[in-house]
Design an enzyme around this catalytic site. Structure first.
Site, mmCIF file in Angstrom:
data_model
loop_
_atom_site.group_PDB
_atom_site.id
_atom_site.type_symbol
_atom_site.label_atom_id
_atom_site.label_comp_id
_atom_site.label_asym_id
_atom_site.label_seq_id
_atom_site.Cartn_x
_atom_site.Cartn_y
_atom_site.Cartn_z
ATOM 1 N N LYS A 110 0.753 -1.132 -0.117
ATOM 2 C CA LYS A 110 0.158 0.057 -0.076
ATOM 3 C C LYS A 110 0.771 1.205 -0.010
ATOM 4 O O LYS A 110 0.307 2.257 -0.498
ATOM 5 C CB LYS A 110 -1.033 0.012 1.163
ATOM 6 C CG LYS A 110 -1.828 -0.979 1.094
ATOM 7 C CD LYS A 110 -3.452 -1.028 2.153
ATOM 8 C CE LYS A 110 -4.475 -1.965 1.783
ATOM 9 N NZ LYS A 110 -3.839 -3.397 1.655
HETATM 10 C C1 LIG Z 1 -4.595 -4.512 1.056
HETATM 11 C C2 LIG Z 1 -3.870 -5.732 1.063
HETATM 12 C C3 LIG Z 1 -4.079 -6.835 -0.023
HETATM 13 C C4 LIG Z 1 -5.336 -6.507 -1.017
HETATM 14 O O1 LIG Z 1 -5.338 -5.716 -1.843
HETATM 15 P P1 LIG Z 1 -6.614 -5.215 -2.477
HETATM 16 O O2 LIG Z 1 -6.004 -3.923 -3.405
HETATM 17 O O3 LIG Z 1 -7.457 -4.669 -1.399
HETATM 18 O O4 LIG Z 1 -7.197 -6.167 -3.322
HETATM 19 C C5 LIG Z 1 -3.356 -7.861 -0.107
HETATM 20 N N1 LIG Z 1 -2.147 -8.108 0.685
HETATM 21 C C6 LIG Z 1 -1.823 -7.002 1.577
HETATM 22 C C7 LIG Z 1 -0.613 -7.166 2.349
HETATM 23 C C8 LIG Z 1 -2.577 -6.048 1.908
HETATM 24 O O5 LIG Z 1 -2.111 -4.937 2.594
#
Ligand SMILES: *Cc1c(COP(=O)(O)O)cnc(C)c1O
Length: 463
Positions: A110
Site C-alpha cells: 500500500k
Molecule cells: C490491502 C492488501 C491486499 C489486498 O489488496 P486489494 O487492493 O485490497 O485487493 C493484499 N495484501 C496485503 C498485504 C494488503 O495490505
C-alpha cells in the site's frame, strides 16, 4: 484526461478534481473516460526507463493537469522513501517471479500508492490554499501506510482509529511511533468494526465533514489505483525482455479488488504483453465465486492468516462491473442498487464468459496457505508472507509452460511473523526498520468507542 462516475451522475472532471473528490458525489467510483493502448514504439522507449521515470510516463497519460516537471518531482519524492534502488524489484524463485512490493516505509504494497497520494494531496492543497483532515479506521495495515503517506506534510492532519490492543505489536508500533505533530493515533476501546462504524457516522455528518474538510484515503481514490498500474507495466517489460518472450501472467492476492483492478487497467494498456490475471482469494472467496460461477453474493467474513484480504464487499468491484456492463453507467447504478438491497448479484452465461476472459481465479484455504509458505521456504529458502502465499499458490496452479508467472508480494513476511512461524518453525528476520521501532517514543490516545468522543477529539485537533 477527464474522469466520469461509474453511475453516470456527474459531469466529467479533471484528475485534480477526481483526487479531491475520492468517492464520486453520486455514490459511484471515478474512472478515466478512456484507457490508452500503448504503442510498440513507446514500449521500446519505456524498457530503458527506471521505475520513477516509467511512473512519470505512465501517470502522464492519466494526469494532464499537473505540469510534467511537477509530476516528476512528486514521483521522485514518493519513491525516495523506498529502501530498494529498483523500488519494486523482481526475484526469480523456481517457476515464478516474485514482484516485491514491500520495500516502502511500512513494508507493504500500500506504500506504493499512499506515498504518492500523500504528496499529491500536499501539492494540491498548497496550490488551492486549502487544508484537509484525514479520518480513517484500520485493522492494522492500511493505517500505518496512510500515516507514513502524510506524516509531516503541511495542511494535512490525519486521525487513524485502530482497535485498542487488537492489532499486532508490530502494527501498533508502526503507527504509534510516528510522533509528527499532524498525526493522531486513536486506540478505540472496541473492535475494528466499531472504529469503522464511527468513521462512517462522522462522514455522514455533512456539516462536520464540510467544516473540517474531512478526507479519506481508502482504496477507492483513483490516484491509488493509477500508481499501482505502474508496477504491472514495469514487471511485464522487465520479464518479457529478460526471458525473451512476448507475454506474462500475473497472480494477485486480492481483498478490495484495488490491486487487481490496476492490473486490469495495465492489461488494457499492454494487451499484447499481459495475458492472464489470476485473482487469488483466501477463504473469503466471494470474488472467486463470481469469476467461476457468476455468483456475487455476500457471506460472513472469515478470519484468516492474511487479514488484509478478510473482506466480503470489495470496494473497487464496481469499477470492473462498469466495464463488464459495456461502460453502461445506468445499468451499473441499477446493479449496485440491487446489490445494496439484496446482497447478491447473479451473472448470466454470456457475462460469465466475458469475466473468464478477463480473470482466472482460485481460492486458497488456510492449510494451503501455510503449506505454501513451508514448501516455498524448503524449495527456495525464500520466506513468503501469508498474503503473498495465497497468490503464489494460485499462480503456480495456474501457470502454463512458456509464459512466465509473476506473483505479487504484497507484504514483508516479518509483518506476519506468527503465521510464518507456524509454517517454517521460526520467525522471519526482522528488517532493520522494524527492529528499530522497539523502544522508540510513542504517541497514542486511548478513546471510548463512541462517535461523540471521536468527533470531539477531531474537533479539538483539526486543522
Ligand atoms: C490491502 C492488501 C491486499 C489486498 O489488496 P486489494 O487492493 O485490497 O485487493 C493484499 N495484501 C496485503 C498485504 C494488503 O495490505
Amino acid at each position: 484526461m477527464q474522469y466520469i462516475s461509474t453511475r453516470g451522475g456527474i459531469a466529467p472532471i479533471s484528475f485534480k478534481q477526481a483526487v479531491m473528490m475520492g468517492l464520486a458525489t453520486d455514490g459511484g467510483l471515478l474512472l478515466p473516460v478512456s484507457i490508452p493502448e500503448i504503442s510498440a514504439e513507446t514500449l521500446t522507449r519505456w524498457r530503458q526507463l527506471s521505475y520513477p521515470e516509467l511512473a512519470s510516463a505512465v501517470l502522464g497519460f492519466f494526469i494532464d493537469d499537473i505540469p510534467a516537471n511537477d509530476l516528476r518531482a512528486l514521483v521522485a519524492r514518493s519513491y525516495s522513501t523506498f529502501n530498494h534502488p529498483e523500488i519494486t524489484p523482481l526475484v526469480k524463485q523456481g517457476d515464478c517471479y516474485i514482484l516485491e512490493l514491500f520495500h516502502g516505509p511500512t513494508l507493504a504494497f500500500k506504500d506504493v500508492a499512499l506515498q504518492f497520494l500523500g504528496n499529491v494531496f500536499e501539492y494540491l492543497l498548497k496550490e488551492s490554499g486549502g487544508k484537509m483532515n484525514i479520518l480513517g479506521a484500520t485493522s492494522g495495515d492500511t493505517g500505518s501506510a496512510a500515516i507514513y503517506g502524510v506524516r509531516g506534510k503541511e495542511r494535512i492532519n490525519i486521525f487513524i482509529l485502530h482497535p485498542h490492543k487488537r492489532v499486532s505489536p508490530i502494527q501498533e508500533l508502526q503507527m504509534t511511533t510516528v510522533t509528527d505533530a499532524n498525526v493522531f493515533n486513536l486506540a478505540v476501546r472496541g473492535t475494528f468494526d466499531d472504529g469503522q462504524a464511527i468513521v462512517k457516522t462522522i462522514f455522514n455528518d455533512l456539516g462536520f465533514k464540510e467544516k473540517h474538510q474531512l478526507g479519506a484515503v481508502n482504496s477507492i481514490n483513483w490516484a491509488r489505483i493509477v500508481a499501482q498500474v505502474v508496477y504491472y507495466i514495469y514487471a511485464a517489460l522487465k520479464v518479457t525482455e529478460s526471458e525473451g518472450v512476448d507475454k506474462v501472467d500475473f497472480s494477485v492476492p486480492t481483498g478490495n479488488f484495488g490491486d487487481i483492478f490496476a492490473g486490469f487497467v495495465a492489461r488494457r494498456m499492454l494487451p499484447q504483453q499481459i495475458r492472464h490475471l489470476i485473482l487469488a482469494t483466501n477463504e473469503n472467496n466471494l470474488l472467486t465465486r463470481f469469476i467461476l460461477n457468476g455468483d456475487y453474493s455476500l457471506g460472513a467474513v472469515a478470519q484468516t492468516s492474511s487479514p488484509s484480504m478478510d473482506i466480503q464487499v470489495a470496494s473497487n468491484f464496481e469499477r470492473y462491473l462498469y466495464y463488464l456492463n459495456g461502460e453502461d453507467a445506468d445499468r451499473t447504478r441499477r446493479d449496485m442498487d440491487r446489490f445494496a438491497a439484496s446482497g447478491s448479484l447473479q451473472f448470466d452465461e454470456l457475462a460469465q464468459e466475458r469475466v473468464r476472459a478477463d480473470f482466472a481465479s482460485r481460492s486458497v484455504n488456510e492449510a494451503e496457505t501455510i503449506a505454501t509458505i513451508r514448501d516455498f521456504y524448503k524449495l527456495h529458502g525464500y520466506v513468503l508472507d501469508p498474503h503473498t502465499a495465497v497468490g503464489v499458490k494460485a499462480g503456480l496452479a495456474g501457470r502454463e509452460a512458456g509464459v512466465p508467472m509473476i506473483c505479487l508480494a504484497t507484504a514483508h513476511p516479518a509483518k506476519f511473523g506468527a503465521a510464518v512461524k507456524s509454517a517454517i518453525g521460526h520467525e522471519p528476520d526482522l528488517p532493520e526498520s522494524l527492529a528499530a521501532l522497539a523502544g522508540k517514543e510513542t504517541r497514542c490516545e486511548v478513546i471510548a468507542a463512541e462517535v461523540a468522543a471521536v468527533q470531539a477529539f477531531v474537533e479539538q485537533h483539526a486543522l
